[in-house]
Write an enzyme that holds these catalytic residues in place. Structure first.
Site, short mmCIF file in Angstrom:
data_model
loop_
_atom_site.label_atom_id
_atom_site.label_comp_id
_atom_site.label_asym_id
_atom_site.label_seq_id
_atom_site.Cartn_x
_atom_site.Cartn_y
_atom_site.Cartn_z
N GLU A 234 0.84 -1.20 0.00
CA GLU A 234 0.00 0.00 0.00
C GLU A 234 0.88 1.25 0.00
O GLU A 234 2.08 1.19 0.13
CB GLU A 234 -0.91 0.04 1.24
CG GLU A 234 -2.25 -0.68 1.09
CD GLU A 234 -3.28 0.11 0.29
OE1 GLU A 234 -2.93 1.17 -0.26
OE2 GLU A 234 -4.43 -0.34 0.22
N ASN B 228 -10.55 5.25 2.38
CA ASN B 228 -9.56 4.94 1.36
C ASN B 228 -9.56 6.02 0.28
O ASN B 228 -10.37 6.96 0.30
CB ASN B 228 -9.88 3.58 0.73
CG ASN B 228 -8.70 2.64 0.75
OD1 ASN B 228 -7.56 3.07 0.59
ND2 ASN B 228 -8.98 1.37 0.95
N ASP C 131 -10.03 1.27 -4.17
CA ASP C 131 -9.06 1.25 -3.08
C ASP C 131 -8.25 2.55 -3.12
O ASP C 131 -8.82 3.62 -3.28
CB ASP C 131 -8.17 0.00 -3.21
CG ASP C 131 -7.53 -0.42 -1.90
OD1 ASP C 131 -7.02 0.44 -1.17
OD2 ASP C 131 -7.50 -1.64 -1.62
#
Length: 300
Positions: A18, A152, A205
């Protein structure tokens, strides 16, 4: 925009890759594996990936103007040194750390740090999007959005007029009017809603915005990155050869290399056999450059 050159630049096998962040001073890409947990420093010129292990889950971070990082860990907002070592907690996670951790976040153009949380049971809608107000002596978290499952996709338009964020399990991207001078934002409005099907559970995301104001969203369990126009319509779709891309970021000297982190946590043995590069770091060239990533300023 060509995507034929999409390729894996690092077979990282991250559990939950991430928060890629290009550092234009060092010409490297920092990123995290939330579950390892660790901060990574990838040098595209040499292919070397340094790993700085952390004592708890790290969901997001921003580069600090004076060096090191500000980061959203499970326990709260922390400063880290250049090797990822925790220095000081600036604000505690106001939620139950047994079921909540910080997830996606970044700085606005003024150097303010924003970070959202994840409601790990995904049952109560207890996650929030926060703005951190304060400096090295401590500060507080101001809740901007409540009732989320997974905060997100935080990003800002090039002119600073819009704040974007998504609630991944709810398949929704939101937009809010934003004032970069004050850090204040308007009411949340649905900007794009994705309709899942039994065959396609791809959902928004992590994200990045390019210089034209288009919003690039990695679709978790969707094997793609989607470029949205400023009006919320889909402009282009870029396939990714693994099921779970997690976030994208522009890098390189011209900010025309799109880096994409991915995940392998929770995937079946059969899927991982078919997709051995799951958890890898991917890259592709784009015609439109991205935006330089703002750094956290303690005075912001």
């Amino acid at each position: 925009m060509p995507s034929a050159d999409l390729h894996c630049v690092l077979d990282a096998r991250a559990q939950l890759g991430e928060c890629p962040r290009w550092d234009e001073r060092e010409r490297v890409l920092y990123w995290v594996d939330i579950l390892q947990p660790a901060l990574h420093r990838f040098d595209p010129a040499t292919g070397v990936d340094q790993v700085f292990e952390l004592p708890e889950h790290i969901g997001c971070f921003s580069l600090r103007e004076d060096g090191g990082f500000i980061a959203g860990l499970r326990s709260g907002i922390w400063t880290l040194d250049a090797l990822g070592r925790p220095l000081a907690q600036l604000a505690a996670n106001p939620e139950d750390v047994r079921t909540s951790r910080f997830n996606d976040g970044r700085c606005d153009v003024a150097g303010r740090f924003f970070a959202g949380t994840i409601d790990e049971p995904k049952a109560g809608g207890n996650a929030h999007l926060y703005r951190f107000d304060g400096g090295p002596g401590g500060g507080q978290l101001q809740a901007l959005s409540r009732g989320l499952l997974t905060s997100n996709g935080l990003a800002f338009s090039p002119d600073g007029r819009w704040l974007y964020h998504s609630d991944t399990p709810n398949f929704t991207i939101y937009r809010r009017a934003y004032d970069a001078a004050s850090g204040l934002c308007g009411e949340s409005e649905v900007w794009a809603r994705i309709e899942p099907t039994a065959e396609d559970r791809g959902r928004p995301d992590g994200a990045a915005v390019d210089a034209e104001g288009y919003y690039w969203s990695a679709f978790y369990e969707g094997s793609r990155v989607v470029r949205f126009a400023p009006d919320g319509t889909v402009d282009a779709v870029y396939p990714v050869p693994v099921t779970c891309p997690t976030m994208c970021a522009f890098g390189g000297d011209d900010l025309r290399t799109l880096y994409i982190t991915t995940a392998r946590a929770g995937r079946s043995a059969g899927e991982l056999e078919r997709q051995p590069l799951a958890g890898g770091l991917f890259a592709m060239r784009t015609d439109v450059p991205g935006l330089a990533e703002p750094r956290w300023r303690e005075s912001a």
